[in-house]
Scaffold this motif. Structure first.
Motif, short mmCIF file in Angstrom:
data_model
loop_
_atom_site.label_atom_id
_atom_site.label_comp_id
_atom_site.label_asym_id
_atom_site.label_seq_id
_atom_site.Cartn_x
_atom_site.Cartn_y
_atom_site.Cartn_z
N CYS A 40 0.83 -1.20 0.00
CA CYS A 40 0.00 0.00 0.00
C CYS A 40 0.87 1.26 0.00
O CYS A 40 1.99 1.25 0.52
N LYS A 60 -1.74 5.85 3.15
CA LYS A 60 -2.70 6.83 2.61
C LYS A 60 -4.14 6.35 2.74
O LYS A 60 -5.01 7.10 3.17
N ASP A 61 -4.39 5.11 2.31
CA ASP A 61 -5.76 4.59 2.34
C ASP A 61 -5.70 3.07 2.54
O ASP A 61 -6.02 2.30 1.63
N CYS A 104 -7.03 -0.02 0.11
CA CYS A 104 -5.89 -0.66 -0.54
C CYS A 104 -5.95 -2.17 -0.36
O CYS A 104 -5.79 -2.93 -1.32
N ASN A 154 -4.12 3.93 -4.44
CA ASN A 154 -3.87 3.59 -3.03
C ASN A 154 -2.80 2.51 -2.83
O ASN A 154 -2.47 2.17 -1.70
#
Length: 276
Positions: free
Chosen positions: A194, A213-214, A218, A226
């Protein structure tokens, strides 16, 4: 009658360069022997939190043997060249030139074989990397006891890549439990694939979920925004190495030129000593 100015210059150059090689070889030998003798103390000094299960003594021992072998060769060559030039011994200079010629030939043969079989080497290396994923990778960032798990996490975090050729490499990983993985019922890829907000110095800094980030999307539905799910580590690292190809080639040519000059200077000095 003394030897000429050109021969004296060759003698001085041989003496200076081989004195350096002699000292470097001795240093490598000393470090290698020191590592073997004080292995336990070095393990304690270099231990990283959470890596207690890594076979550091074995790795240090293997490195020590490599240092000793390389140091012995450099030490011997330096000794022959330095002493041969210093005392004007044709026998030592013959041995020195012979050693340099042998090393030079080995380098050329190694380069030719490496170029000839590079495709086979790449296939076997890629297969080996996939094998380590299938049999060794656990997917847990703070589980650094398994050296291959540590290595893969380091590669994927540092180089922002995923698996050898992409996230599908992990479909049959036997030690990675994808169910209930970092809060996701069934993960599609390891969290190391990720995208991160910033690249940490893993494993000194273990990323948390907040570092990504996400992470949820992800793991559940990876895409290019992502994750690095389609970016294989093999090609990524290979491209980085090839990008330094000019530097590597320059270093190789430089070493070859130094060796050739060593042979030429040794032969010139031998001739001058015989003519004296």
């Amino acid at each position: 009658m003394g030897i000429g100015c050109a021969a004296n210059t060759a003698r001085l150059i041989l003496f200076i360069f081989n004195s350096i090689f002699f000292l470097l070889g001795g240093a490598c030998l000393g470090v290698g022997i020191f590592v073997l003798v004080d292995k336990k103390e070095l393990v304690a000094l270099t231990k990283i939190d959470g890596i207690d299960k890594v076979d550091a003594p074995s790795l240090l021992e293997q490195g020590a043997y490599v240092l000793i072998a390389a140091g012995a060769v450099v030490f011997l060559v330096g000794f022959l060249g330095c002493c041969g030039a210093c005392i004007k011994s044709t026998k030592l200079l013959y041995l020195y030139a012979a050693f340099i010629v042998i090393v030079f030939i080995i380098e050329i043969v190694g380069g030719i074989l490496g170029y000839k079989y590079k495709d086979d080497v790449e296939i076997k290396l890629e297969s080996f990397l996939n094998e380590t994923i299938l049999q060794k990778y656990t997917g847990i960032l703070n589980e650094t006891g398994e050296s291959f798990n540590l290595a893969w996490n380091f590669a994927m975090i540092t180089y922002e890549c995923c698996g050898a050729n992409g996230y599908k490499d992990f479909e049959k990983a036997t030690k990675w439990t994808r169910t209930n993985y970092y809060g996701v019922p069934t993960a599609q890829l390891p969290i190391a694939c990720c995208k991160l907000n910033s690249i940490p110095t893993y494993p000194d800094t273990i990323p948390t979920l907040d570092s990504f980030k996400d992470p949820t999307n992800c793991l559940d539905g990876p895409d290019a925004t992502n994750s690095n799910y389609m970016k294989g580590c093999y090609s990524t690292i290979k491209d980085k190495i090839l990008s330094q190809g000019t530097l590597v080639l320059g270093i190789g040519i430089g070493i070859g030129v130094v060796q050739l000059f060593g042979i030429i200077f040794a032969c010139c000095l031998i001739r001058a000593i015989k003519d004296d």
